[in-house]
Write a protein that holds these residues in place. Structure first.
Motif, short mmCIF file in Angstrom:
data_model
loop_
_atom_site.label_atom_id
_atom_site.label_comp_id
_atom_site.label_asym_id
_atom_site.label_seq_id
_atom_site.Cartn_x
_atom_site.Cartn_y
_atom_site.Cartn_z
N SER A 104 44.24 32.89 31.08
CA SER A 104 45.23 33.81 31.63
C SER A 104 44.62 35.16 32.01
O SER A 104 45.20 36.20 31.75
CB SER A 104 46.38 34.02 30.65
OG SER A 104 47.03 32.82 30.39
N GLY A 105 43.43 35.11 32.56
CA GLY A 105 42.79 36.35 32.98
C GLY A 105 42.20 37.16 31.85
O GLY A 105 41.80 38.30 32.04
N GLU B 154 38.59 36.70 38.53
CA GLU B 154 39.89 37.37 38.58
C GLU B 154 40.50 37.38 37.20
O GLU B 154 40.41 36.41 36.45
CB GLU B 154 40.81 36.65 39.57
CG GLU B 154 40.31 36.76 41.00
CD GLU B 154 41.25 36.11 42.00
OE1 GLU B 154 42.25 35.51 41.56
OE2 GLU B 154 40.98 36.21 43.20
N GLY B 155 41.12 38.51 36.85
CA GLY B 155 41.75 38.63 35.55
C GLY B 155 42.79 39.73 35.58
O GLY B 155 43.39 39.99 36.62
N VAL B 156 42.99 40.38 34.44
CA VAL B 156 43.94 41.48 34.35
C VAL B 156 43.25 42.67 33.71
O VAL B 156 42.29 42.52 32.96
CB VAL B 156 45.20 41.08 33.54
CG1 VAL B 156 46.00 40.02 34.25
CG2 VAL B 156 44.81 40.62 32.14
N ASP B 157 43.79 43.86 34.00
CA ASP B 157 43.27 45.06 33.34
C ASP B 157 44.05 45.32 32.06
O ASP B 157 44.92 44.53 31.68
CB ASP B 157 43.28 46.26 34.30
CG ASP B 157 44.69 46.65 34.75
OD1 ASP B 157 45.69 46.26 34.08
OD2 ASP B 157 44.80 47.36 35.77
N ASN C 67 47.78 44.47 34.95
CA ASN C 67 47.72 44.32 36.40
C ASN C 67 46.55 43.44 36.81
O ASN C 67 45.52 43.40 36.11
CB ASN C 67 47.56 45.71 37.06
CG ASN C 67 48.71 46.63 36.73
OD1 ASN C 67 49.87 46.23 36.76
ND2 ASN C 67 48.39 47.87 36.36
N LYS C 68 46.68 42.75 37.95
CA LYS C 68 45.58 41.92 38.43
C LYS C 68 44.36 42.77 38.68
O LYS C 68 44.45 43.89 39.19
CB LYS C 68 45.98 41.20 39.72
CG LYS C 68 46.93 40.05 39.50
CD LYS C 68 47.13 39.27 40.78
CE LYS C 68 48.05 38.09 40.53
NZ LYS C 68 48.24 37.29 41.76
N ALA C 69 43.20 42.25 38.30
CA ALA C 69 41.95 42.97 38.47
C ALA C 69 40.82 41.98 38.68
O ALA C 69 40.95 40.80 38.33
CB ALA C 69 41.67 43.85 37.25
N THR C 70 39.74 42.44 39.25
CA THR C 70 38.55 41.59 39.40
C THR C 70 37.45 42.13 38.49
O THR C 70 37.40 43.33 38.20
CB THR C 70 38.06 41.56 40.86
OG1 THR C 70 37.82 42.90 41.30
CG2 THR C 70 39.06 40.89 41.76
N TRP D 17 34.75 35.05 31.11
CA TRP D 17 36.08 35.07 31.73
C TRP D 17 36.57 33.67 32.04
O TRP D 17 37.77 33.45 32.17
CB TRP D 17 36.07 35.93 32.99
CG TRP D 17 36.04 37.38 32.66
CD1 TRP D 17 34.94 38.19 32.54
CD2 TRP D 17 37.17 38.20 32.35
NE1 TRP D 17 35.31 39.45 32.17
CE2 TRP D 17 36.67 39.50 32.05
CE3 TRP D 17 38.53 37.99 32.29
CZ2 TRP D 17 37.51 40.56 31.72
CZ3 TRP D 17 39.36 39.05 31.95
CH2 TRP D 17 38.85 40.31 31.68
#
Length: 195
Positions: free
Chosen positions: A27-28, A51-54, A58-61, A168
């Motif tokens: 899940s990121g 790709e993941g979350v911060d 929020n979506k983040a790379t 990741w």
């Protein structure tokens, strides 16, 4: 809850028997992996983006070093991922262990999206500075974000001992996990994480 637990158990059994392709992308979230030894054949490594979350959800790379192996054998692996539960004021740590009773984990077409790695490493017949698109099998993982002209390296064999990594994602065409042990631990993650 009972059907989902039964489904998870069935998937775990199928993975342990090597019946399913395996892809772990939590899940990121990043997760930790520790192993006594990883021996991989036809090793490639190149830069990529996961790709993941911060920290705010929020979506983040995230920049990663993608390590690929055509085949790999892993001894005594522990994988842990922590999920905070703010409403309950605690965390749940999923801990997965395998390959710790004398039978090695076996994987084919294994890719690791690595954020950090500590290990004692040995490479056989290494070629540093090749273009990522010109690496030998298994090559760049299909569907991943990588520059085919970017820097890469490859080797006939990579031997990693005393492995501690933060990743990741882990993807494998086949991932056979002997003596699979999966547990959910509630409370302080420092008590339960692999390292």
């Amino acid at each position: 809850m009972v059907p989902s637990v039964a489904a998870t158990a069935a998937i775990g059994v199928a993975l342990a028997q090597g019946a399913l392709a395996a892809s772990f992308s939590v899940s990121g979230q990043s997760f930790k992996v520790k192993a006594d030894k990883l021996v991989g054949q036809n090793f490639v490594q190149y830069g990529g983006v996961a790709e993941g979350v911060d920290s705010k959800g929020n979506k983040a790379t995230h920049p990663v070093a993608v390590s690929g192996f055509k085949t790999a054998q892993i001894t005594n692996m522990c994988q842990s991922v922590v999920t905070p539960l703010p409403l309950l004021g605690t965390s749940v740590t999923l801990v997965l262990k395998a390959g710790d009773k004398g039978t090695k984990i076996k994987a084919e077409n294994l890719y690791l999206d690595v954020e950090s790695l500590d290990a004692d490493a040995e490479f056989k017949n290494i070629d540093i500075g090749v273009a990522a698109g010109s690496t030998k099998a298994p090559g760049i993982q299909p569907g991943t974000k990588a520059d085919p002209n970017g820097f890469a390296q490859q080797a006939d064999e990579a031997i990693l001992r005393n492995v501690k990594q933060t990743a990741w994602a882990t993807t494998a065409g086949t991932f056979k996990l002997p003596d699979l042990n999966l547990r959910l631990k509630v409370g302080d993650p420092q008590k339960y994480e692999c390292y």
